[in-house]
Write a protein that holds these residues in place. Sequence first.
Motif, short mmCIF file in Angstrom:
data_model
loop_
_atom_site.label_atom_id
_atom_site.label_comp_id
_atom_site.label_asym_id
_atom_site.label_seq_id
_atom_site.Cartn_x
_atom_site.Cartn_y
_atom_site.Cartn_z
N TYR A 150 0.85 -1.19 0.00
CA TYR A 150 0.00 0.00 0.00
C TYR A 150 0.88 1.24 0.00
O TYR A 150 1.88 1.29 0.71
N ALA A 151 0.51 2.24 -0.74
CA ALA A 151 1.25 3.50 -0.74
C ALA A 151 1.08 4.20 0.60
O ALA A 151 -0.04 4.43 1.04
N GLY A 152 2.19 4.47 1.30
CA GLY A 152 2.15 5.20 2.57
C GLY A 152 1.64 4.41 3.74
O GLY A 152 1.32 4.99 4.78
N SER A 153 1.53 3.08 3.63
CA SER A 153 1.02 2.27 4.73
C SER A 153 1.70 0.91 4.72
O SER A 153 2.04 0.38 3.67
N SER A 154 1.85 0.34 5.90
CA SER A 154 2.42 -1.00 6.02
C SER A 154 1.36 -2.08 5.87
O SER A 154 1.70 -3.25 5.68
N GLY A 155 0.09 -1.69 5.98
CA GLY A 155 -0.98 -2.68 5.97
C GLY A 155 -1.24 -3.27 7.35
O GLY A 155 -2.11 -4.12 7.51
N CYS A 156 -0.49 -2.80 8.35
CA CYS A 156 -0.68 -3.26 9.73
C CYS A 156 -1.60 -2.29 10.47
O CYS A 156 -1.64 -1.10 10.15
N MET A 157 -2.33 -2.80 11.46
CA MET A 157 -3.33 -1.98 12.14
C MET A 157 -3.39 -2.32 13.63
O MET A 157 -3.46 -3.49 14.00
N LEU A 158 -3.35 -1.28 14.47
CA LEU A 158 -3.61 -1.43 15.90
C LEU A 158 -5.04 -0.96 16.13
O LEU A 158 -5.36 0.21 15.88
N THR A 159 -5.90 -1.87 16.56
CA THR A 159 -7.30 -1.55 16.81
C THR A 159 -7.52 -1.54 18.32
O THR A 159 -7.23 -2.53 18.99
#
Length: 186
Positions: A150-159
């Motif tokens: 993804y452009a500008g993102s790692s695809g990882c998420m802290l919810t």
Amino acid sequence: MSNFGMPYFLEDTTGRITGSEFVDLHNRMHLSLKQTLRDAHHAAYVIYDLSSRLSGASRGGLLVPLATLDFGANNALGTIKIGDSEHIQMGQYLSKCTGYVGAKARKFRASDGQDYRWSLQSNGEWQCTNVRSGYHIATYSMKPAGEPQYAGSSGCMLTVEEAYPHLVGELLASLTIMRHIEQYDL
């Protein structure tokens, strides 16, 4: 802070434990994990709440760390400081859980007096639950293998569940230590 009836979705811009920005998809929160020093003897990190700077809630325009992490030589665990509290050993702050094999699960006592447990799930996600009630507090999801960049993102998420914005600095600090433990097999 307004309640929207949905968790905070903090997009991890780099996916690295050496530094990243965690930005809520709905612009309610913005955290920063910054590496401030790395040499042969230790590595130091600071976690800031950048959303407080935007709202003018910082002390005289200066950023006040939510947490500081100081790892020892050879990636050893070091000390952690949450807010204005004293520095304590990371191994004392995040203690191993009985009934779990290896370092895949550890618990910590947060500033609200409750005990929380991070555990690595078989699907690669980190889950944080309240030790006493089992209630889900937070999840850290890695980008699935094979998914495109993804452009500008790692695809990882802290919810983080919406009821816990007051713990977000502690959640990110303890998660960073857990990921460090996993990465260096401590």
